[in-house]
Write a protein that holds these residues in place. Structure first.
Motif, mmCIF file in Angstrom:
data_model
loop_
_atom_site.group_PDB
_atom_site.id
_atom_site.type_symbol
_atom_site.label_atom_id
_atom_site.label_comp_id
_atom_site.label_asym_id
_atom_site.label_seq_id
_atom_site.Cartn_x
_atom_site.Cartn_y
_atom_site.Cartn_z
ATOM 1 N N LEU A 97 0.835 -1.212 0.000
ATOM 2 C CA LEU A 97 0.000 0.000 0.000
ATOM 3 C C LEU A 97 0.866 1.258 0.000
ATOM 4 C CD1 LEU A 97 -2.790 -1.074 2.520
ATOM 5 C CD2 LEU A 97 -3.002 -0.853 0.025
ATOM 6 N N GLU A 98 1.952 1.226 0.744
ATOM 7 C CA GLU A 98 2.898 2.352 0.725
ATOM 8 C C GLU A 98 3.515 2.512 -0.666
ATOM 9 O OE1 GLU A 98 7.096 3.753 2.852
ATOM 10 O OE2 GLU A 98 6.105 1.887 3.483
ATOM 11 N N PHE A 99 3.843 1.386 -1.284
ATOM 12 C CA PHE A 99 4.383 1.394 -2.648
ATOM 13 C C PHE A 99 3.404 2.029 -3.632
ATOM 14 C CE2 PHE A 99 4.317 -1.078 -6.696
ATOM 15 C CZ PHE A 99 5.513 -0.625 -7.238
ATOM 16 N N LEU A 100 2.147 1.649 -3.542
ATOM 17 C CA LEU A 100 1.129 2.199 -4.443
ATOM 18 C C LEU A 100 0.972 3.706 -4.255
ATOM 19 C CD1 LEU A 100 -1.569 -0.600 -4.211
ATOM 20 C CD2 LEU A 100 -0.256 0.020 -6.254
ATOM 21 N N GLN A 101 0.988 4.142 -3.019
ATOM 22 C CA GLN A 101 0.867 5.571 -2.742
ATOM 23 C C GLN A 101 2.048 6.337 -3.337
ATOM 24 O OE1 GLN A 101 0.751 6.549 1.442
ATOM 25 N NE2 GLN A 101 -0.346 8.453 1.062
ATOM 26 N N LEU A 102 3.223 5.768 -3.219
ATOM 27 C CA LEU A 102 4.408 6.399 -3.775
ATOM 28 C C LEU A 102 4.342 6.439 -5.302
ATOM 29 C CD1 LEU A 102 7.111 7.668 -3.047
ATOM 30 C CD2 LEU A 102 8.106 5.371 -2.982
ATOM 31 N N CYS A 103 3.905 5.335 -5.907
ATOM 32 C CA CYS A 103 3.773 5.299 -7.363
ATOM 33 C C CYS A 103 2.788 6.352 -7.858
ATOM 34 C CB CYS A 103 3.320 3.914 -7.813
ATOM 35 S SG CYS A 103 4.587 2.641 -7.674
ATOM 36 N N ASP A 104 1.672 6.484 -7.158
ATOM 37 C CA ASP A 104 0.660 7.455 -7.570
ATOM 38 C C ASP A 104 1.189 8.883 -7.532
ATOM 39 O OD1 ASP A 104 -1.195 5.504 -8.058
ATOM 40 O OD2 ASP A 104 -2.289 5.755 -6.171
ATOM 41 N N SER A 105 2.169 9.134 -6.680
ATOM 42 C CA SER A 105 2.722 10.481 -6.587
ATOM 43 C C SER A 105 3.622 10.815 -7.776
ATOM 44 C CB SER A 105 3.503 10.640 -5.279
ATOM 45 O OG SER A 105 4.705 9.900 -5.301
ATOM 46 N N PHE A 106 4.067 9.785 -8.494
ATOM 47 C CA PHE A 106 4.910 9.992 -9.675
ATOM 48 C C PHE A 106 4.158 9.746 -10.978
ATOM 49 C CE2 PHE A 106 8.201 9.398 -6.511
ATOM 50 C CZ PHE A 106 9.227 10.217 -6.943
ATOM 51 N N TYR A 107 3.261 8.761 -10.969
ATOM 52 C CA TYR A 107 2.644 8.273 -12.207
ATOM 53 C C TYR A 107 1.142 8.184 -11.978
ATOM 54 C CZ TYR A 107 2.843 5.728 -16.682
ATOM 55 O OH TYR A 107 2.720 5.351 -18.009
ATOM 56 N N PRO A 108 0.377 9.164 -12.446
ATOM 57 C CA PRO A 108 -1.053 9.204 -12.141
ATOM 58 C C PRO A 108 -1.808 8.014 -12.724
ATOM 59 C CG PRO A 108 -0.455 10.922 -13.716
ATOM 60 C CD PRO A 108 0.821 10.311 -13.256
ATOM 61 N N ALA A 109 -2.927 7.694 -12.098
ATOM 62 C CA ALA A 109 -3.721 6.537 -12.517
ATOM 63 C C ALA A 109 -4.237 6.678 -13.947
ATOM 64 C CB ALA A 109 -4.892 6.344 -11.559
ATOM 65 N N ASP A 110 -4.437 7.915 -14.405
ATOM 66 C CA ASP A 110 -4.945 8.140 -15.765
ATOM 67 C C ASP A 110 -3.818 8.528 -16.723
ATOM 68 O OD1 ASP A 110 -4.379 10.609 -14.706
ATOM 69 O OD2 ASP A 110 -6.279 11.550 -15.314
ATOM 70 N N ALA A 111 -2.609 8.016 -16.480
ATOM 71 C CA ALA A 111 -1.449 8.401 -17.285
ATOM 72 C C ALA A 111 -1.638 8.125 -18.771
ATOM 73 C CB ALA A 111 -0.207 7.675 -16.783
ATOM 74 N N VAL A 112 -2.372 7.072 -19.119
ATOM 75 C CA VAL A 112 -2.523 6.730 -20.536
ATOM 76 C C VAL A 112 -3.325 7.775 -21.307
ATOM 77 C CG1 VAL A 112 -2.262 4.251 -20.137
ATOM 78 C CG2 VAL A 112 -4.552 5.276 -20.110
ATOM 79 N N ASP A 113 -3.982 8.675 -20.590
ATOM 80 C CA ASP A 113 -4.720 9.754 -21.264
ATOM 81 C C ASP A 113 -3.804 10.916 -21.644
ATOM 82 O OD1 ASP A 113 -7.117 8.368 -20.994
ATOM 83 O OD2 ASP A 113 -7.538 9.254 -19.040
#
Length: 306
Positions: free
Chosen positions: A15-31
């Motif tokens: 969960l900490e990993f996911l939070q960190l990833c979201d801070s760099f790479y947004p969930a809608d990055a493919v848009d």
């Protein structure tokens, strides 16, 4: 209207990993634009980079016309070489994006590892990615090397496709295939594609986007290994999937296909993991365990007598 419940793991580290990833790479990055996706991804990968193990060297160069990076541990324990194909949906990723992952695999396996910088979509569409990887594979096998082919996500797709191409063209010398949360051509509408459609880290919509941008024919088994008529004659496989991943059942189904056709298979499902968990190997207990199991399998394949 029923609200969609997003499936989520419970392990604190992931969960900490996911939070960190979201801070760099947004969930809608493919848009976003391709350039923006690559900038975000490069920043994310840089955050998780680590120093190389003591005594290891890396050298960039061409094999044929394809850029590669060769990792050589201080202690090389086997002449078998590892060929690594990075993930990134065929759109992002590079020699740098998986640098620490490749170095640690090479160190743990005690084997030289060659990472392939195949060309990316949308500038280059199918079959360029597979052809680049196959060029490197053929030249290594032509030198008499024994090879374990390894790939994660889109790279896992390419790795599985390479073993099919090599078998069908009579190339010898691949002693193992290691497929890590690989995209293998599932139907996009059932099983984990439905159950994990909104999983963190990768959604079914993301998978659909990456398939569309690659432009591989829908009936091409090398691009969609689950379509292959027979898996007989393929090298032993280690297949690792994440429970919270729309690609999970691709790995499950392919493992079953391989086993049914007489191929030795080691299958492992990480119960608390999400797509791209390799990057979490130093902050998640589950990812650390999965990574150690992966490296053990690679080493065993590399050291097996032919």
């Amino acid at each position: 209207m029923t609200e969609t419940i997003r499936p989520m793991p419970e392990e604190a580290g992931i969960l900490e990993f996911l939070q960190l990833c979201d801070s760099f790479y947004p969930a809608d990055a493919v848009d976003a634009s391709i350039d923006q996706q690559r900038l975000w991804y490069d920043a994310l990968c840089a955050r998780f980079d680590r120093p190389m193990p003591d005594g290891m060297t890396s050298e960039d160069g061409l094999i044929g016309t394809v850029p590669t990076r060769r990792y050589t541990p201080a202690d090389v324990l086997t002449p078998t070489k590892l060929l690594y194909l990075h993930g990134g949906g065929y759109v992002v990723g590079s020699l740098s994006s998986h640098h620490a992952i490749c170095a640690e695999i090479a160190e743990t396996a005690g084997a030289e590892l060659i990472s392939v910088d195949y060309r990316l979509a949308p500038e280059h569409v199918w079959p360029v990615q597979s052809d680049d990887a196959y060029t490197v594979l053929k030249l290594l096998l032509g030198e008499g090397d024994r090879i374990v082919v390894i790939g994660d996500s889109a790279g896992g797709n390419l790795a599985a496709g390479l073993t099919l191409r090599a078998r069908d063209e009579g190339l010898k010398g691949i002693v193992g295939q290691v497929l890590i949360y690989a995209a293998l051509g599932g139907d996009l509408v059932s099983g984990s594609y439905q159950e994990m459609a909104e999983a963190p880290g990768l959604t079914t919509a993301d998978v659909t986007y990456y398939r569309a941008i690659l432009k591989a024919p829908a009936d091409e088994p090398v691009a969609h290994p689950l379509l292959t008529r027979s898996c007989a004659g393929l090298p032993p496989a280690f297949i690792s999937v994440a429970h919270f991943d729309p690609l999970r059942d691709d790995g499950r189904l392919y493992a079953a296909r391989l086993a049914a056709d007489g191929v030795e298979v080691w299958f492992r499902e990480e119960p608390q993991m999400v797509h791209a968990w390799l990057r979490a190997r130093h902050m998640s207990d589950g990812a650390g365990q999965g990574f150690r199991a992966l490296c053990r399998a690679i080493r065993q394949m590399a050291e097996a007598e032919g």
